[in-house]
Design an enzyme around this catalytic site. Sequence first.
Site, short mmCIF file in Angstrom:
data_model
loop_
_atom_site.label_atom_id
_atom_site.label_comp_id
_atom_site.label_asym_id
_atom_site.label_seq_id
_atom_site.Cartn_x
_atom_site.Cartn_y
_atom_site.Cartn_z
CD GLU A 31 -2.85 -1.25 -0.04
OE1 GLU A 31 -3.08 -0.19 -0.66
OE2 GLU A 31 -3.33 -2.35 -0.38
NE ARG A 54 5.66 -11.99 -1.87
CZ ARG A 54 5.08 -12.54 -0.82
NH1 ARG A 54 5.51 -13.70 -0.37
NH2 ARG A 54 4.11 -11.91 -0.20
CG LEU A 94 9.80 -6.25 2.27
CD1 LEU A 94 9.60 -6.45 0.78
CD2 LEU A 94 11.08 -6.95 2.70
N GLY A 95 7.15 -5.30 4.21
CA GLY A 95 6.65 -5.66 5.53
C GLY A 95 5.60 -6.74 5.43
CE1 TYR A 146 4.49 -4.13 12.31
CE2 TYR A 146 4.37 -2.40 13.97
CZ TYR A 146 4.31 -2.79 12.65
OH TYR A 146 4.09 -1.86 11.67
CE LYS A 150 7.54 -2.71 10.91
NZ LYS A 150 7.84 -3.12 9.54
CG LEU A 173 0.53 2.57 7.26
CD1 LEU A 173 1.19 1.45 6.46
CD2 LEU A 173 1.02 3.93 6.78
N1 LIG Z 1 -0.38 -1.35 8.79
C1 LIG Z 1 -0.11 -0.31 9.53
O1 LIG Z 1 -1.01 0.36 10.11
C2 LIG Z 1 1.32 0.13 9.67
C3 LIG Z 1 1.59 1.20 10.50
C4 LIG Z 1 2.90 1.67 10.57
C5 LIG Z 1 3.89 1.06 9.82
N2 LIG Z 1 3.62 -0.01 9.03
C6 LIG Z 1 4.73 -0.58 8.26
O2 LIG Z 1 4.83 0.14 7.04
C7 LIG Z 1 5.43 -0.68 6.04
C8 LIG Z 1 4.58 -0.64 4.79
O3 LIG Z 1 3.29 -1.13 5.13
P1 LIG Z 1 2.20 -1.46 4.01
O4 LIG Z 1 0.92 -1.62 4.73
O5 LIG Z 1 2.32 -0.50 2.89
O6 LIG Z 1 2.70 -2.89 3.53
P2 LIG Z 1 1.88 -3.95 2.66
O7 LIG Z 1 0.76 -3.30 1.95
O8 LIG Z 1 1.57 -5.11 3.53
O9 LIG Z 1 2.99 -4.36 1.57
C9 LIG Z 1 4.07 -5.14 1.96
C10 LIG Z 1 5.08 -5.29 0.84
O10 LIG Z 1 6.06 -6.24 1.28
C11 LIG Z 1 6.11 -7.33 0.35
N3 LIG Z 1 6.27 -8.60 1.05
C12 LIG Z 1 5.55 -9.06 2.09
N4 LIG Z 1 5.96 -10.31 2.42
C13 LIG Z 1 6.95 -10.63 1.54
C14 LIG Z 1 7.75 -11.79 1.36
N5 LIG Z 1 7.64 -12.89 2.14
N6 LIG Z 1 8.67 -11.78 0.38
C15 LIG Z 1 8.80 -10.70 -0.41
N7 LIG Z 1 8.06 -9.57 -0.30
C16 LIG Z 1 7.15 -9.55 0.68
C17 LIG Z 1 4.76 -7.34 -0.35
O11 LIG Z 1 4.91 -7.99 -1.58
P3 LIG Z 1 3.69 -8.88 -2.22
O12 LIG Z 1 2.75 -7.86 -2.81
O13 LIG Z 1 4.37 -9.71 -3.21
O14 LIG Z 1 3.08 -9.60 -1.06
C18 LIG Z 1 4.49 -5.83 -0.46
O15 LIG Z 1 5.18 -5.29 -1.54
C19 LIG Z 1 5.55 -2.08 6.66
O16 LIG Z 1 6.86 -2.28 7.09
C20 LIG Z 1 4.60 -2.02 7.84
O17 LIG Z 1 5.00 -2.91 8.87
C21 LIG Z 1 2.35 -0.47 8.92
#
Ligand SMILES: NC(=O)c1ccc[n+]([C@@H]2O[C@H](COP(=O)([O-])OP(=O)(O)OC[C@H]3O[C@@H](n4cnc5c(N)ncnc54)[C@H](OP(=O)(O)O)[C@@H]3O)[C@@H](O)[C@H]2O)c1
Length: 244
Positions: A31, A54, A94-95, A146, A150, A173
């Site tokens: 996202e 990937r 990534l995450g 988590y 981080k 997010l």
């Molecule tokens: N969710 C929240 O409220 C929140 C709040 C603060 C910070 N964050 C952090 O912000 C960052 C971005 O979050 P987001 O929500 O934008 O992430 P997201 O939508 O879950 O996207 C994660 C990305 O990581 C890749 N990924 C996940 N597992 C993988 C694996 N095993 N091998 C290779 N690639 C992999 C995914 O690829 P695929 O599309 O191929 O799966 C995707 O490109 C993360 O580090 C998250 O922890 C999240």
Amino acid sequence: MDKRMSEEYEDKVKEYKNMGKSAFIIGYTGECGKELVKALSKNRIFNKVVLIGRRKVDITPDPGPEFEQKVVDYDKLDDYTEAFQGAQVGYCCLGTTKAKAGGKEGFVKVDRDYVLKTAEIAKSSGCQHFSIVTASTADKNSMFLYIKTKGEVEDALKKMSFDKLSIFKPGFLLCDRSERRLGERIGQAFMKPIILMFPTYSAASTAYVGGAMVIDTVTPGDEKLRTYSNEQIHGLIKQNGKQN
Ligand SMILES: NC(=O)c1ccc[n+]([C@@H]2O[C@H](COP(=O)([O-])OP(=O)(O)OC[C@H]3O[C@@H](n4cnc5c(N)ncnc54)[C@H](OP(=O)(O)O)[C@@H]3O)[C@@H](O)[C@H]2O)c1
């Protein structure tokens, strides 16, 4: 944003573009990553942007000829160093979650090991500026996996001596997530009153995060480390405009 601010931003973009740099992104299918791609496509600050993942995905609208997708095996990143060559800037969005990764080990492998291995390869391939999304709560001494993971990533990156390291620390997010996450939805429901009362304090849209990463990139300065809280992410967008 007033006219003067918008002109100042345009000047920064022009100046940066003239440097003729290249970049890579990991996590571009997620996202924040998708919004970063949109913002880079709108700002066109790089000669080349390698989208490392990937799998390949359809990106619509087409971000532009300078964007190229490359598939890697994150468990064998040493075999894919070529994907990182020539990029002066590296972005990491990534995450995963414990649920998606099949437990604690899987989560740590993605959120810590893949990220740090990428940073290590990027550094030795000439990357000067590494820019990453972590989390507002990151703390390497925490007992919560988590938050601890981080924090460990932030700490390790700080020790890697990039010319510039930018760390974005959003709270919740906000986005129309393509995948359903029960835990996150419950969390957001609890947070809703706080988000409504203090909109810049606890949550940021993924569009703001992606846009803020680009604004940070074009903003000159000698600081080796720039850390952005959730409020500061909002501040960057307020000052420079929405980029995606
Ligand atoms: N969710 C929240 O409220 C929140 C709040 C603060 C910070 N964050 C952090 O912000 C960052 C971005 O979050 P987001 O929500 O934008 O992430 P997201 O939508 O879950 O996207 C994660 C990305 O990581 C890749 N990924 C996940 N597992 C993988 C694996 N095993 N091998 C290779 N690639 C992999 C995914 O690829 P695929 O599309 O191929 O799966 C995707 O490109 C993360 O580090 C998250 O922890 C999240």
